[in-house]
Design a protein around this motif. Sequence first.
Motif, short mmCIF file in Angstrom:
data_model
loop_
_atom_site.label_atom_id
_atom_site.label_comp_id
_atom_site.label_asym_id
_atom_site.label_seq_id
_atom_site.Cartn_x
_atom_site.Cartn_y
_atom_site.Cartn_z
N ASP A 104 -15.17 35.33 27.72
CA ASP A 104 -16.66 35.64 28.17
C ASP A 104 -17.05 37.12 27.45
O ASP A 104 -18.53 37.13 27.45
CB ASP A 104 -16.35 35.98 29.83
N ALA A 105 -16.29 37.83 27.19
CA ALA A 105 -16.65 39.20 26.24
C ALA A 105 -17.53 38.70 25.32
O ALA A 105 -18.51 39.70 24.96
CB ALA A 105 -15.47 39.97 26.09
N VAL A 106 -17.35 37.74 24.45
CA VAL A 106 -17.62 37.70 22.98
C VAL A 106 -19.24 37.18 23.33
O VAL A 106 -20.12 37.77 22.52
CB VAL A 106 -16.99 36.65 22.33
N PRO A 107 -19.38 36.46 24.23
CA PRO A 107 -21.03 35.66 24.16
C PRO A 107 -21.65 37.04 25.00
O PRO A 107 -22.79 36.94 24.78
CB PRO A 107 -20.67 34.50 25.33
N ARG A 108 -21.14 37.56 25.99
CA ARG A 108 -21.65 38.79 26.55
C ARG A 108 -22.22 39.90 25.58
O ARG A 108 -23.06 40.42 25.78
CB ARG A 108 -21.05 39.38 27.62
N ALA A 109 -21.25 40.13 24.58
CA ALA A 109 -21.67 41.20 23.79
C ALA A 109 -22.61 40.69 22.74
O ALA A 109 -23.36 41.63 22.30
CB ALA A 109 -20.14 41.53 22.82
N LEU A 110 -22.25 39.36 22.23
CA LEU A 110 -23.63 38.96 21.34
C LEU A 110 -24.99 39.18 21.97
O LEU A 110 -25.80 39.13 21.25
CB LEU A 110 -23.09 37.57 20.93
N ALA A 111 -25.04 38.81 23.07
CA ALA A 111 -26.14 38.65 23.78
C ALA A 111 -26.83 40.14 23.93
O ALA A 111 -28.11 40.29 24.06
CB ALA A 111 -26.00 38.20 25.23
N GLU A 112 -26.11 41.26 23.65
CA GLU A 112 -26.86 42.34 23.77
C GLU A 112 -27.28 42.97 22.21
O GLU A 112 -28.05 43.88 22.15
CB GLU A 112 -25.62 43.51 23.99
N LEU A 113 -26.74 42.15 21.35
CA LEU A 113 -27.28 42.38 19.98
C LEU A 113 -28.77 41.88 19.73
O LEU A 113 -29.14 41.10 20.45
CB LEU A 113 -26.51 41.89 18.98
N PRO A 114 -29.55 42.57 18.80
CA PRO A 114 -31.02 42.15 18.57
C PRO A 114 -30.89 40.76 18.07
O PRO A 114 -29.62 40.38 17.48
CB PRO A 114 -31.46 43.16 17.30
N PRO A 115 -31.86 39.92 18.18
CA PRO A 115 -31.59 38.37 17.56
C PRO A 115 -31.08 38.37 16.12
O PRO A 115 -30.39 37.29 15.91
CB PRO A 115 -33.06 37.75 17.63
N ARG A 116 -31.56 39.06 14.88
CA ARG A 116 -31.45 39.07 13.73
C ARG A 116 -30.20 39.35 13.52
O ARG A 116 -29.17 38.83 12.80
CB ARG A 116 -32.45 39.81 13.00
N MET A 117 -29.67 40.52 14.13
CA MET A 117 -27.94 40.84 14.03
C MET A 117 -27.04 39.80 14.59
O MET A 117 -26.05 39.46 14.08
CB MET A 117 -27.92 42.23 14.65
N ARG A 118 -27.46 39.13 15.59
CA ARG A 118 -26.87 38.15 16.31
C ARG A 118 -26.56 36.94 15.41
O ARG A 118 -25.76 36.32 15.20
CB ARG A 118 -27.29 37.79 17.69
N ALA A 119 -27.72 36.44 14.70
CA ALA A 119 -27.78 35.51 13.91
C ALA A 119 -26.91 35.66 12.61
O ALA A 119 -26.13 34.80 12.33
CB ALA A 119 -29.29 35.16 13.61
N VAL A 120 -26.91 36.98 12.25
CA VAL A 120 -26.31 37.08 11.16
C VAL A 120 -24.72 37.11 11.36
O VAL A 120 -23.78 36.42 10.57
CB VAL A 120 -26.38 38.78 10.64
N LEU A 121 -24.09 37.70 12.60
CA LEU A 121 -22.79 37.47 12.70
C LEU A 121 -22.31 36.04 13.47
O LEU A 121 -21.33 35.88 12.89
CB LEU A 121 -22.39 38.48 14.08
N VAL A 122 -23.01 35.31 13.91
CA VAL A 122 -22.65 33.91 14.35
C VAL A 122 -22.49 33.18 13.07
O VAL A 122 -21.74 32.44 12.76
CB VAL A 122 -23.92 33.26 15.13
N LEU A 123 -23.61 33.31 12.12
CA LEU A 123 -23.46 32.37 10.86
C LEU A 123 -22.39 32.96 9.88
O LEU A 123 -21.84 32.24 9.42
CB LEU A 123 -24.85 32.59 10.17
N ARG A 124 -22.28 34.11 9.74
CA ARG A 124 -21.04 34.71 9.20
C ARG A 124 -19.69 34.28 9.52
O ARG A 124 -18.77 33.89 8.75
CB ARG A 124 -21.16 36.21 8.81
N TYR A 125 -19.56 34.50 10.77
CA TYR A 125 -17.90 34.50 11.36
C TYR A 125 -17.77 33.53 12.28
O TYR A 125 -16.68 33.15 12.35
CB TYR A 125 -17.79 35.98 12.20
N PHE A 126 -18.80 32.85 12.71
CA PHE A 126 -18.71 31.34 13.60
C PHE A 126 -18.78 30.11 12.95
O PHE A 126 -18.09 29.06 13.14
CB PHE A 126 -19.20 31.56 15.00
#
Length: 165
Positions: A104-126
């Motif tokens: 649960d901590a991963v989606p919660r932490a991702l939700a706190e990031l700005p959309p562009r930063m979240r998109a970069v991390l999701v595309l790069r690491y997931f």
Amino acid sequence: MAVNAADEGFEEFVELRSQSPLRTAYLLCGGDRGAAEDLLQDVLERMFLRWRRIKGPPEPYARAALANASANRWRRRSRKPEADWELAGVPSVGGHEERVVAQDAVPRALAELPPRMRAVLVLRYFDDLTELQTAAALKCGTGTVKSQTSRGLARMRELMVEVAR
């Protein structure tokens, strides 16, 4: 209504490959399964209309469309949270990343990031894209991807500690 060969290719893509875009949408939506399904449905509708013009494999197109649609959705909602975390459940996700996403901590932490930063991390690491592929998907420079990755990972480390409490 008759289904032509091009439409059959779309149906095959949806039937065989939709789990990966759903996982991406789930992470881009901060762990809200309903919002992820809505986001993916919107993207698939747009992809269907453009199906014959999509060159190459459809997965990169879908990832880029999801990232952009997620950022647009965030802007439209005036940066309000997309999910009530007490009501949000963690869906079953296939693949080796299941252990990570199920926390649960991963989606919660991702939700706190700005959309562009979240998109970069999701595309790069997931989605396991390179810096160059991520930059192409988000229509930005590799320097932007690098800086957003660095800042995003630093912020994720902070948030993971806060969210885990």
